[in-house]
Design an enzyme around this catalytic site. Structure first.
Site, short mmCIF file in Angstrom:
data_model
loop_
_atom_site.label_atom_id
_atom_site.label_comp_id
_atom_site.label_asym_id
_atom_site.label_seq_id
_atom_site.Cartn_x
_atom_site.Cartn_y
_atom_site.Cartn_z
N SER A 140 -38.67 2.06 25.56
CA SER A 140 -37.65 1.40 26.39
C SER A 140 -36.43 2.29 26.43
O SER A 140 -36.20 3.10 25.51
CB SER A 140 -37.29 0.06 25.74
OG SER A 140 -36.15 -0.51 26.37
N TYR A 153 -33.79 -5.24 18.68
CA TYR A 153 -34.64 -4.60 19.70
C TYR A 153 -34.30 -3.12 19.80
O TYR A 153 -35.20 -2.27 19.83
CB TYR A 153 -34.45 -5.30 21.05
CG TYR A 153 -35.39 -4.83 22.13
CD1 TYR A 153 -36.78 -4.94 21.96
CD2 TYR A 153 -34.91 -4.28 23.31
CE1 TYR A 153 -37.65 -4.51 22.96
CE2 TYR A 153 -35.78 -3.85 24.31
CZ TYR A 153 -37.14 -3.96 24.12
OH TYR A 153 -38.01 -3.52 25.11
C1 8X3 Z 1 -36.17 -3.49 28.25
C2 8X3 Z 1 -34.96 -2.76 28.71
O1 8X3 Z 1 -32.43 -2.89 28.99
O2 8X3 Z 1 -33.60 -4.98 28.57
O3 8X3 Z 1 -36.96 -2.75 27.41
O4 8X3 Z 1 -33.31 -3.39 26.81
S1 8X3 Z 1 -33.53 -3.55 28.24
#
Ligand code: 8X3
Length: 255
Positions: A140, A153
């Protein structure tokens, strides 16, 4: 060592294949003549995918060593793969680091980092033996740029990004190509809704006014291109954003 011939059909394992980017990738690859082993935890969601010719559904939690070993045995029996697409992953919560929940962080590390590790370790011997293997990791833009509320995340995807770089260095001598795809704003059925714990109204707001966020099919098209190029060509890092997201913090919204 068994070398591929140009006429051999390509064969991939796609994880997290029951929805979103994984499902779109499985469908796109089969439409290009690939055989695809589509792995996901949810059997019922794999069922409709399995209606497509060329897709073999396999129920599997990527974080479970025994389940991944069982999937490898099935795939070995069925002739093996030349391409592994580590797509399973996800986000949970938008808390600050100060407020982040340990169990959310654990889940994100499990699925994004350790799940990818588990599946990769299981299939590397097969890919090495093949002679022209490919590993494609879906990370990502959150794996290279931090943002407020990104917390666990960001940390997990930075981890997956780091691991992917290491893998490329280590496996080049086995002629394994390692591709990293780093999507930005992609609107899928589940990603943001899950992250916001089912609050679909809040999930909808993330995309309000954004003209044409990326779709799962956009990412599937790029993945298919990258893994279909001649094997010596390695698009090693592919960052993909919609035009309206010029950078992580610069999103153009209409109205
Ligand atoms: C998803 C992209 O910008 O929502 O992997 O983190 S973001």
């Amino acid at each position: 060592m068994c070398m591929v011939t140009s006429s051999a059909p390509r064969r991939a394992l796609v994880t997290g294949a029951s929805s979103g980017i994984g499902a779109a990738t499985a469908l796109r690859l089969t439409s290009e003549g690939w055989q695809v082993f589509a792995a996901a935890r949810r059997a019922e969601r794999l069922e409709s995918l399995a209606e497509q010719e060329g897709i073999i559904p396999l129920v599997c939690d990527v974080t479970d060593v025994d389940q991944v070993a069982a999937v490898r045995a099935r795939i070995t029996e069925a002739g093996g793969i030349d391409t592994l697409i580590n797509n399973a992953g996800g986000a949970l919560g938008v808390d600050t680091v100060a407020e982040g929940k340990l169990e959310d962080w654990r889940w994100m590390f499990e699925v994004n980092v350790l799940g990818t590790l588990n599946v990769t370790q299981a299939f590397l011997p097969m890919l090495r033996a093949h002679g022209e293997g490919t590993v494609l990791n879906l990370t990502s833009t959150a794996g290279v740029v931090s943002y407020e509320g990104g917390g666990g995340y960001n940390a997990a995807k930075f981890g997956a990004h780091g691991m992917t770089g290491t893998l490329r260095l280590e496996e080049a001598e086995h002629n394994i190509r390692v591709i990293e795809v780093l999507p930005g704003m992609v609107r899928t059925e589940e990603f943001t809704a899950k992250r916001l714990r089912g609050d679909t109204a809040a999930a909808e707001k993330v995309y309000t006014g954004v003209e044409k966020p990326l779709t799962a099919e956009d990412i599937a098209e790029v993945i298919t291109h990258a893994v279909t190029l001649p094997h010596h060509v390695n698009l090693d890092q592919i960052v993909i954003r919609p035009v309206a997201q010029a950078a992580q913090h610069k999103v153009i919204r209409q109205g």
